[in-house]
Structure formats: structure tokens, C-alpha cells
Design an enzyme around this catalytic site. Structure first.
Site, PDB file in Angstrom:
ATOM      1  N   HIS A  35      52.348  19.828 -37.970  1.00 35.70           N
ATOM      2  CA  HIS A  35      51.569  19.410 -39.139  1.00 35.70           C
ATOM      3  C   HIS A  35      52.479  18.941 -40.283  1.00 35.70           C
ATOM      4  O   HIS A  35      52.078  18.946 -41.448  1.00 35.70           O
ATOM      5  CB  HIS A  35      50.624  20.529 -39.604  1.00 35.70           C
ATOM      6  N   THR A  36      53.678  18.547 -39.938  1.00 32.72           N
ATOM      7  CA  THR A  36      54.581  17.926 -40.912  1.00 32.72           C
ATOM      8  C   THR A  36      54.536  16.405 -40.818  1.00 32.72           C
ATOM      9  O   THR A  36      54.939  15.717 -41.751  1.00 32.72           O
ATOM     10  CB  THR A  36      56.034  18.391 -40.670  1.00 32.72           C
ATOM     11  N   ASP A  37      54.053  15.879 -39.684  1.00 32.57           N
ATOM     12  CA  ASP A  37      54.135  14.429 -39.463  1.00 32.57           C
ATOM     13  C   ASP A  37      53.331  13.643 -40.489  1.00 32.57           C
ATOM     14  O   ASP A  37      53.849  12.727 -41.129  1.00 32.57           O
ATOM     15  CB  ASP A  37      53.722  14.065 -38.032  1.00 32.57           C
ATOM     16  N   GLY A 130      46.827  18.874 -25.807  1.00 32.29           N
ATOM     17  CA  GLY A 130      47.695  18.614 -26.951  1.00 32.29           C
ATOM     18  C   GLY A 130      49.070  18.113 -26.566  1.00 32.29           C
ATOM     19  O   GLY A 130      50.020  18.252 -27.323  1.00 32.29           O
ATOM     20  N   LEU A 131      49.196  17.513 -25.380  1.00 25.65           N
ATOM     21  CA  LEU A 131      50.489  16.977 -24.923  1.00 25.65           C
ATOM     22  C   LEU A 131      50.481  15.451 -24.905  1.00 25.65           C
ATOM     23  O   LEU A 131      51.272  14.825 -24.217  1.00 25.65           O
ATOM     24  CB  LEU A 131      50.827  17.529 -23.528  1.00 25.65           C
ATOM     25  N   SER A 133      48.075  12.924 -24.099  1.00 20.88           N
ATOM     26  CA  SER A 133      47.559  12.057 -23.044  1.00 20.88           C
ATOM     27  C   SER A 133      47.074  10.728 -23.612  1.00 20.88           C
ATOM     28  O   SER A 133      47.205   9.686 -22.965  1.00 20.88           O
ATOM     29  CB  SER A 133      46.427  12.754 -22.284  1.00 20.88           C
ATOM     30  N   GLU A 166      44.844   3.584 -32.118  1.00 20.68           N
ATOM     31  CA  GLU A 166      44.158   4.873 -32.203  1.00 20.68           C
ATOM     32  C   GLU A 166      43.496   5.051 -33.571  1.00 20.68           C
ATOM     33  O   GLU A 166      42.387   5.566 -33.670  1.00 20.68           O
ATOM     34  CB  GLU A 166      45.124   6.017 -31.911  1.00 20.68           C
ATOM     35  N   ASP A 178      53.298  11.167 -31.913  1.00 20.47           N
ATOM     36  CA  ASP A 178      52.981  11.150 -30.490  1.00 20.47           C
ATOM     37  C   ASP A 178      53.413   9.844 -29.843  1.00 20.47           C
ATOM     38  O   ASP A 178      54.099   9.833 -28.820  1.00 20.47           O
ATOM     39  CB  ASP A 178      51.481  11.366 -30.279  1.00 20.47           C
TER      40      ASP A 178
END
Length: 393
Positions: A35-37, A130-131, A133, A166, A178
Site C-alpha cells: 500500500h505504498t505504491d 493477489g499475485l 493474474s 486496467e 503489478d
């Protein structure tokens, strides 16, 4: 499923195999920096060796057909009629990437580059874990389409384009971490990325004698979207108050621990104060973690992972019973030197550094206690750090 099997499946689905090319984009795990991004801070992700493959062949009629071995839904779309449709489900991600690629080109000649293709996707990333996809399918699509069109687009530009797809087409207000990790990954290395400037460098992950173990809670992240937007709003409110005191600050990622101590008094709301506390201390933890790996201090890296989870639990409040149970049980295992939730939270996955000779014990004991406390059965993945998106030769 390997490339040969994917080609065979493509032939079964589409009735031909000649001219098919295979592309791959990985999933990713964020080792620390959660949650820093979207707050302009540092993250420390790595690409994985599992991900999404795409068997692709060009057409000449402007029609794109999207199929996946993972989903029943099949979607066909004209290049001139690319719109978001809820019923198209997963296929909105490749459609969005195609739409963004078309927007990159000006004038009528753009349709000469993108005149149709058949896609068959196969992925072995757990959906909803959460990886990444979604970022994986975006990057494998973008790379495949640009190669088929004969247009050389730098990977960093494909990364930005995938994020726009996205954000603008699918409607998810994600940061760039991501897509960046999926596109720019390097085997055996994590990426130290400052999300607001896109400054980055690679850090070798030398963990001889240890394995990266990802544990899936197998709880789908039902609260993630609503809570994610809520947390973003809370951080934005805090930043506005801090900016009044420190006009040079453009993001929370620009605020040092020392600076935070000077201005924390302006945040009267306890909830917002705790959110800011997490973001600023987490950013410092990422910087310390990079240094620890560069100095081969794996134990310090592990300690920082644990502190990260505790902050996400106590200050940012995005863990939940399942992730906290995994954290608590993993922390009890001899040989597990670091463990934390990874991803948005409220389900998804935990990542741990575990001694090789302790992995079997880790899996057995964590699974037993986790199921006992939650009623869910976890899934374990022993991971390697791999390359970013590429064409398979």
C-alpha cells in the site's frame, strides 16, 4: 501445460496450428512494501516463474477471438468495436490492452497494424490470490499484439499501457507496481521501484538455503476493492493536511520519518493518522530491506517482513483473520525467518522465507493450525524468481 500441449490445445479449439507463436508473462510477488505504491513510495516486487501463456496467430479480417483454458467464457470482438462488457468477464483485460494499443497509433493506418488474431490463454496463477493474474494477462497480450503487428514497443511503455488499460477500460484504479514487475522482471532479482517517478534498480535475491513459500489463504478478497478505495481516500485526506505544512511534499512517499514526527500533530483523526503511520514507516522498511539484501543480511530482511505485517494489521487494518492466522502460525516455525501478507489484503496470500530443510514441516504445521482455526485449507507454492514478459522460442 507446456508449449507443445498449448499448441495442441490451440489446434483443437481453432482447427489449425500453423503460424502460432507462444508468449509468456509471469505473476509477481511483492516481498515488502504494501500500500505504498499509490502513495508514491517504494515497493520491492519480484516476477515469478508461474504466470500466463498465450498461443497467438494473426488473422486478416479485423476479428479478435479470445479463449482461455481456465475459463469457459469465449469472446469475439471486432477491432473497430472494442467496448467494456461486464459479461465478457476476464476477456475485458486483453480487450482493454488492444484498445490502448490502437489509441497509441494515430490516423486510419492503425487498423493496418492490428487486423485480427486468435488467442488461447493458459495461466497457472491462482485467480483472486493477489499475485497479479490481471497484470500478467495484460502484459502477455500487449507483447503478443505488438510483436504480431511488427511494432517494437519498449517494455516500459507496454507496462504503462497495461496500467492504463486496467484504469481506463476495466475501471480498476490500480498503481503501476503489478504491471511493472510483470513486464520488467529479471531472474533471481527483485526490483526496488519508486512508484511516482518509476526510478528503479535490481537487487539480487541471494537466499541460498532458503525458499520463498507463498501460502494462499484460499479466501477470495471480497472486501478488497471497497476497502482499497477507502484506504486511498484516507491517505489522500492525510496528504492534503501534511501538504499544508510541507508544500514541497507531492506524495506520502516523499515524507521521511523525521518529517512525519514534525507534522503528525496536524492529523487530528486517529484513523487517518494510523494509515499515514503505516505508509511512512513501511516506506522506510522497504529502503532498509533493500539494504539488508544488498548486504546479504537475510535475517534482517526477515525481521522487516514481520514488522511490515504487524503494521498492516495494526495501523492499516487490511489483514483479517485468515492472513493473521497464517502470519502467527508461520512465525512459530523454526526455520521461517520472515513472513507477511502480500497484496491488497483481506484474503489472498502470505509470503515467507523458509529454510529448505524446514519447508515440509512448515507446510504441514501451518496447514494444520490454519484449517483448525479458519476451516479453510491453504495452498502452498514454492517459488522461484523469474524473468518478465517474453516470447517463448
Amino acid at each position: 501445460m507446456n508449449a507443445v500441449e498449448l499448441r495442441k490445445r490451440f489446434a483443437e479449439e481453432y482447427g489449425y496450428e500453423k503460424g502460432v507463436r507462444i508468449f509468456f508473462a509471469p505473476g509477481r510477488v511483492n516481498l515488502i512494501g504494501e500500500h505504498t505504491d499509490y502513495n508514491g513510495g517504494y515497493v520491492f516486487p519480484a516476477a515469478l516463474t508461474f504466470g500466463t501463456w498465450a498461443a497467438v496467430c494473426p488473422r486478416e479480417d479485423g476479428i479478435y477471438r479470445f479463449q482461455s483454458t481456465n475459463f469457459e467464457k469465449k469472446v469475439e470482438s471486432s477491432v473497430s468495436e472494442l467496448i467494456y462488457k461486464e459479461e465478457d468477464d476476464w476477456a475485458n483485460y486483453p480487450k482493454g490492452v488492444l484498445k490502448e494499443l490502437l489509441l497509441e497509433l494515430a490516423g486510419p493506418e492503425k487498423f493496418n497494424h492490428y487486423n485480427g488474431a486468435d488467442f488461447l490463454f493458459y495461466g497457472n496463477i491462482p485467480n483472486g490470490a493477489g499475485l497479479s493474474s490481471s497484470a500478467s494477462i495484460e502484459l502477455v497480450t500487449g507483447l503478443a499484439l505488438s510483436k504480431l503487428a511488427g511494432i517494437d514497443i519498449p517494455m516500459i511503455e507496454l507496462v504503462k499501457l497495461a496500467q492504463r488499460a486496467e484504469n481506463c477500460f476495466v475501471g480498476v484504479n490500480c498503481g503501476i507496481m503489478d504491471q511493472f514487475a510483470v513486464g520488467m522482471g529479471e531472474k533471481g532479482q527483485a526490483m526496488a521501484l519508486k512508484c511516482d517517478t518509476l526510478e528503479y534498480h535490481y537487487v539480487p535475491v541471494k537466499i541460498d538455503g532458503y525458499k520463498i513459500v507463498i501460502t494462499n489463504t484460499n479466501k477470495r478478497r471480497g472486501l478488497a476493492d471497497s476497502k482499497y478505495n477507502e484506504r486511498r481516500s484516507e491517505c489522500e485526506q492525510g496528504l492534503e493536511l501534511i501538504h499544508a505544512e510541507m508544500p514541497h511534499v507531492k506524495s506520502l512517499g516523499d515524507v521521511s520519518l523525521e518529517g512525519w514526527e514534525k507534522v503528525r500533530h496536524v492529523i487530528k483523526d486517529d484513523v487517518i493518522s494510523r494509515r499515514i503511520e503505516h505508509v511512512i514507516t513501511e516506506n522506510e522498511r522497504v529502503i532498509e530491506a533493500m539494504k539488508a539484501l544488498e548486504e546479504n543480511d537475510i535475517n534482517q530482511f526477515g525481521r522487516l517482513m514481520k514488522k511490515s505485517h504487524e503494521s498492516l494489521r495494526d495501523f492499516y487494518e487490511v489483514t483479517g483473520v485468515e492472513l493473521d492466522t497464517l502470519f502467527e502460525e508461520a512465525s512459530k516455525i523454526d526455520g521461517c525467518i520472515g513472513t507477511r501478507m502480500t497484496g491488497a489484503g483481506f484474503g489472498g496470500c502470505n509470503v515467507s522465507f523458509v529454510k529448505e530443510d524446514a519447508v515440509d514441516t512448515f507446510k504441514a504445521k501451518v496447514a494444520e493450525k490454519y484449517t483448525e482455526k479458519t476451516g479453510l485449507v491453504p495452498t502452498f507454492y514454492i517459488c522461484e524468481i523469474g524473468d518478465g514478459a517474453k516470447e517463448m522460442i
